[in-house]
Design a protein around this motif. Structure first.
Motif, PDB file in Angstrom:
ATOM      1  N   VAL A  87       0.839  -1.201   0.000  1.00  0.00           N
ATOM      2  CA  VAL A  87       0.000   0.000   0.000  1.00  0.00           C
ATOM      3  C   VAL A  87       0.872   1.248   0.000  1.00  0.00           C
ATOM      4  CG1 VAL A  87      -1.634   1.355   1.374  1.00  0.00           C
ATOM      5  CG2 VAL A  87      -2.017  -1.075   1.042  1.00  0.00           C
ATOM      6  N   THR A  88       1.960   1.232   0.754  1.00  0.00           N
ATOM      7  CA  THR A  88       2.845   2.389   0.818  1.00  0.00           C
ATOM      8  C   THR A  88       3.482   2.680  -0.539  1.00  0.00           C
ATOM      9  OG1 THR A  88       3.307   1.898   3.131  1.00  0.00           O
ATOM     10  CG2 THR A  88       4.828   3.376   2.008  1.00  0.00           C
ATOM     11  N   VAL A  89       3.913   1.652  -1.233  1.00  0.00           N
ATOM     12  CA  VAL A  89       4.505   1.845  -2.565  1.00  0.00           C
ATOM     13  C   VAL A  89       3.460   2.372  -3.540  1.00  0.00           C
ATOM     14  CG1 VAL A  89       5.522   0.638  -4.532  1.00  0.00           C
ATOM     15  CG2 VAL A  89       6.329   0.147  -2.223  1.00  0.00           C
TER      16      VAL A  89
ATOM     17  N   THR B 207      -4.160   1.133  -4.291  1.00  0.00           N
ATOM     18  CA  THR B 207      -4.023   1.704  -2.943  1.00  0.00           C
ATOM     19  C   THR B 207      -5.359   1.675  -2.215  1.00  0.00           C
ATOM     20  OG1 THR B 207      -2.283   3.172  -3.689  1.00  0.00           O
ATOM     21  CG2 THR B 207      -3.387   3.770  -1.656  1.00  0.00           C
ATOM     22  N   ILE B 208      -6.416   2.097  -2.871  1.00  0.00           N
ATOM     23  CA  ILE B 208      -7.732   2.151  -2.222  1.00  0.00           C
ATOM     24  C   ILE B 208      -8.234   0.744  -1.894  1.00  0.00           C
ATOM     25  CG2 ILE B 208     -10.158   2.762  -2.581  1.00  0.00           C
ATOM     26  CD1 ILE B 208      -9.074   5.159  -4.261  1.00  0.00           C
ATOM     27  N   LEU B 209      -8.116  -0.174  -2.844  1.00  0.00           N
ATOM     28  CA  LEU B 209      -8.627  -1.523  -2.614  1.00  0.00           C
ATOM     29  C   LEU B 209      -7.863  -2.256  -1.517  1.00  0.00           C
ATOM     30  CD1 LEU B 209      -9.405  -2.690  -6.252  1.00  0.00           C
ATOM     31  CD2 LEU B 209     -11.015  -1.988  -4.468  1.00  0.00           C
ATOM     32  N   LEU B 210      -6.537  -2.122  -1.507  1.00  0.00           N
ATOM     33  CA  LEU B 210      -5.761  -2.790  -0.454  1.00  0.00           C
ATOM     34  C   LEU B 210      -5.988  -2.148   0.908  1.00  0.00           C
ATOM     35  CD1 LEU B 210      -2.345  -3.571  -2.157  1.00  0.00           C
ATOM     36  CD2 LEU B 210      -4.129  -5.168  -1.486  1.00  0.00           C
ATOM     37  N   ALA B 211      -6.123  -0.842   0.948  1.00  0.00           N
ATOM     38  CA  ALA B 211      -6.370  -0.169   2.227  1.00  0.00           C
ATOM     39  C   ALA B 211      -7.754  -0.537   2.780  1.00  0.00           C
ATOM     40  CB  ALA B 211      -6.238   1.336   2.064  1.00  0.00           C
ATOM     41  N   LEU B 212      -8.718  -0.709   1.899  1.00  0.00           N
ATOM     42  CA  LEU B 212     -10.046  -1.125   2.366  1.00  0.00           C
ATOM     43  C   LEU B 212     -10.031  -2.553   2.922  1.00  0.00           C
ATOM     44  CD1 LEU B 212     -12.432   0.333  -0.344  1.00  0.00           C
ATOM     45  CD2 LEU B 212     -12.271   0.990   2.044  1.00  0.00           C
ATOM     46  N   GLY B 213      -9.110  -3.377   2.410  1.00  0.00           N
ATOM     47  CA  GLY B 213      -9.012  -4.748   2.876  1.00  0.00           C
ATOM     48  C   GLY B 213      -8.291  -4.912   4.196  1.00  0.00           C
ATOM     49  N   LEU B 214      -7.672  -3.844   4.682  1.00  0.00           N
ATOM     50  CA  LEU B 214      -6.949  -3.951   5.966  1.00  0.00           C
ATOM     51  C   LEU B 214      -7.909  -3.961   7.087  1.00  0.00           C
ATOM     52  CD1 LEU B 214      -3.905  -1.629   5.321  1.00  0.00           C
ATOM     53  CD2 LEU B 214      -3.932  -4.092   5.478  1.00  0.00           C
TER      54      LEU B 214
END
Length: 110
Positions: free
Chosen positions: A58-60, A103-110
């Motif tokens: 997500v950071t990258v 970024t949005i999809l992975l952050a929502l999955g956290l």
């Protein structure tokens, strides 16, 4: 030269208005997603203890969403003016929404 043969002045790629309109929407969507990706990516660091590998990705992508995405949009619009670079510009246009979306999809999955 018939209509099915690509023109040499466009770098071998036939210009179609539908493709140009689709790329316009894709780049507009990518630019609209940048602020949301910036917010989600900035907040994803709080989950670093639980999901360190996902936060690293997500950071990258977060960094790429506000640095690379505007450059890809500019490359798309600037490459359209040069017939030899139309294909590269089209590729830049289609790749533009990938970093903010990831970024949005992975952050929502956290």
């Amino acid at each position: 030269m018939d209509e099915t043969t690509p023109s040499l002045t466009t770098g071998g790629a036939a210009e179609t208005p539908a493709t140009d309109v689709a790329l316009l929407w894709v780049t507009t969507l990518a630019v609209a997603l940048i602020p949301m990706a910036f917010l989600f990516g900035a907040l994803a660091g709080m989950a670093a203890d639980v999901h360190p590998e996902t936060v690293a990705v997500v950071t990258v992508c977060w960094f790429g969403s506000w640095t690379v995405t505007p450059l890809l949009v500019a490359a798309f619009w600037l490459c359209r003016r040069r017939p030899a670079l139309v294909g590269a510009g089209r590729l830049a246009g289609w790749v533009t929404p990938i970093p903010p979306t990831v970024t949005i999809l992975l952050a929502l999955g956290l």
